[in-house]
Design an enzyme around this catalytic site. Sequence first.
Site, PDB file in Angstrom:
ATOM      1  N   LYS A   1       0.886  -1.411   0.095  1.00 37.37           N
ATOM      2  CA  LYS A   1      -0.001   0.228  -0.064  1.00 37.37           C
ATOM      3  C   LYS A   1       0.977   1.302   0.038  1.00 37.37           C
ATOM      4  CE  LYS A   1      -4.436  -1.370   1.962  1.00 37.37           C
ATOM      5  NZ  LYS A   1      -5.636  -0.953   2.697  1.00 37.37           N
TER       6      LYS A   1
ATOM      7  N   LYS B   1      -4.395  -9.645  -6.355  1.00 37.75           N
ATOM      8  CA  LYS B   1      -5.773  -9.947  -5.923  1.00 37.75           C
ATOM      9  C   LYS B   1      -6.840  -9.031  -6.413  1.00 37.75           C
ATOM     10  CE  LYS B   1      -5.562  -7.623  -1.661  1.00 37.75           C
ATOM     11  NZ  LYS B   1      -5.657  -7.434  -0.181  1.00 37.75           N
TER      12      LYS B   1
ATOM     13  N   LYS C   1     -10.589  -3.391  -3.813  1.00 34.60           N
ATOM     14  CA  LYS C   1     -11.602  -2.364  -4.184  1.00 34.60           C
ATOM     15  C   LYS C   1     -10.915  -1.011  -4.772  1.00 34.60           C
ATOM     16  CE  LYS C   1     -13.885  -2.990   0.058  1.00 34.60           C
ATOM     17  NZ  LYS C   1     -13.688  -2.967   1.685  1.00 34.60           N
TER      18      LYS C   1
HETATM   19  P1  AMP Z   1     -11.217  -5.440   2.995  1.00 31.06           P
HETATM   20  O1  AMP Z   1     -11.631  -4.962   1.577  1.00 31.06           O
HETATM   21  O2  AMP Z   1      -9.492  -5.228   2.809  1.00 31.06           O
HETATM   22  O3  AMP Z   1     -11.476  -4.478   4.153  1.00 31.06           O
HETATM   23  O4  AMP Z   1     -11.281  -6.847   3.052  1.00 31.06           O
HETATM   24  C1  AMP Z   1     -12.603  -7.257   3.714  1.00 31.06           C
HETATM   25  C2  AMP Z   1     -12.420  -8.741   3.867  1.00 31.06           C
HETATM   26  O5  AMP Z   1     -12.358  -9.463   2.431  1.00 31.06           O
HETATM   27  C3  AMP Z   1     -10.992  -9.626   4.434  1.00 31.06           C
HETATM   28  O6  AMP Z   1     -11.279 -10.685   5.257  1.00 31.06           O
HETATM   29  C4  AMP Z   1     -10.448  -9.814   3.375  1.00 31.06           C
HETATM   30  O7  AMP Z   1      -9.446 -10.808   3.579  1.00 31.06           O
HETATM   31  C5  AMP Z   1     -11.087 -10.134   2.465  1.00 31.06           C
HETATM   32  N1  AMP Z   1     -10.749 -10.179   1.035  1.00 31.06           N
HETATM   33  C6  AMP Z   1     -10.545  -8.983   0.604  1.00 31.06           C
HETATM   34  N2  AMP Z   1     -10.139  -8.896  -0.993  1.00 31.06           N
HETATM   35  C7  AMP Z   1      -9.986 -10.357  -1.090  1.00 31.06           C
HETATM   36  C8  AMP Z   1      -9.795 -11.245  -2.221  1.00 31.06           C
HETATM   37  N3  AMP Z   1      -9.533 -10.569  -3.242  1.00 31.06           N
HETATM   38  N4  AMP Z   1      -9.951 -12.387  -2.104  1.00 31.06           N
HETATM   39  C9  AMP Z   1     -10.725 -13.062  -0.997  1.00 31.06           C
HETATM   40  N5  AMP Z   1     -10.843 -12.310   0.178  1.00 31.06           N
HETATM   41  C10 AMP Z   1     -10.775 -10.773  -0.007  1.00 31.06           C
END
Ligand code: AMP
Length: 332
Positions: A111, A194, A197
């Site tokens: 990041k 990956k 968002k």
């Molecule tokens: P975040 O959007 O980073 O706040 O992630 C929220 C949840 O979604 C966390 O448990 C992450 O591990 C999961 N997550 C985010 N991106 C992915 C992805 N590309 N594949 C699987 N899980 C994800």
Amino acid sequence: MSRIFSGVQPTGNLHLGNYLGAIRNWVRLQDQFECIFCMVDLHAITVWQDPKELTRNTREVAAGMIAAGVDAEKHIVFNQSMVPAHAQLAWIFNCVARIGWLNRMTQFKEKAGKHKENASVGLYAYPNLMSADILTYKATHVPVGEDQKQHLELARDTAQKFNSDYGVEFFPIPEPLILGAAARVMSLRDGTRKMSKSDESDYSRINMTDDADTIALKVRKAKTDLHPMPAALGELDERPEASNLLGIYAALSDTDKEAVIQRFAGQQFSAFKQELIDLAVATLGPINAEMKRLMADPGHIDAVLKQGAERADAIARPILAEIYDIVGFLKP
Ligand code: AMP
Ligand code: TRP
């Protein structure tokens, strides 16, 4: 006693990775565990957030969770900044965790990129706040996608160090729950990155707010390779895009990659993609509709979050009071 804590950042574009890697598992774990689910707005501002967008996204993520089946009556759904214990315990953990531990965090490196000197102090200390989220409720299990595994290990180390520094058996050592065939959903444009968002290309991800036509377009445009569908698991290491689409299909249909390979081996991608579209639309369509319905009444979402925060605070407050006592702070 077993208690689940998990969080998601209210930073917009909830996507299929969030759903398959995290939110869907939360829904499924609700019968077995007492659950606390949090919109981590304090984490979100570690990178710049437009204030109005942050407010909107906090409501949208809450709507997404509830629309996906999280039960905000039986369990707790709230936003992080409403419960002061998170920030209070994070400070204590800033003084327990070591700089060397944080220096190893790959998410910070990704990041912060090349401009590390210019990243916020909060972005660097982010994992300590995450440890505090979990441990201020003495949560025992943390369902997350694979990308959060390293942060969970740090939370475990921090719990252990606190216990040993102060000679107590206070914090449980939280267990990660990384479940399903799609614990790591990759970008539709690049199978080595990956799904995220913050990817500038909207074609890289399927958003939980995408309608059927948009989902169909994105899947059709999703990158593949020039070969037919894989015939053996071993091929997937060399074919990240195929591997990703297979994993998504497997997760959406609740099987594993092996079963999907057997079904489509040697076929063209186009037939597989059409089935994948149907599956994704059948899963996300109803969630999408319910999200829209919920978003039409922001006052209701705010009331749910406020009520959740009060219940979360009632759990965290006495635990924090014990922590104050252990550390030697005067009782508040
Ligand atoms: P975040 O959007 O980073 O706040 O992630 C929220 C949840 O979604 C966390 O448990 C992450 O591990 C999961 N997550 C985010 N991106 C992915 C992805 N590309 N594949 C699987 N899980 C994800
Ligand atoms: N860091 C997590 C992410 O970006 C979100 C998060 C914050 C979290 N606090 C948490 C997840 C506590 C699980 C438990 O995905």
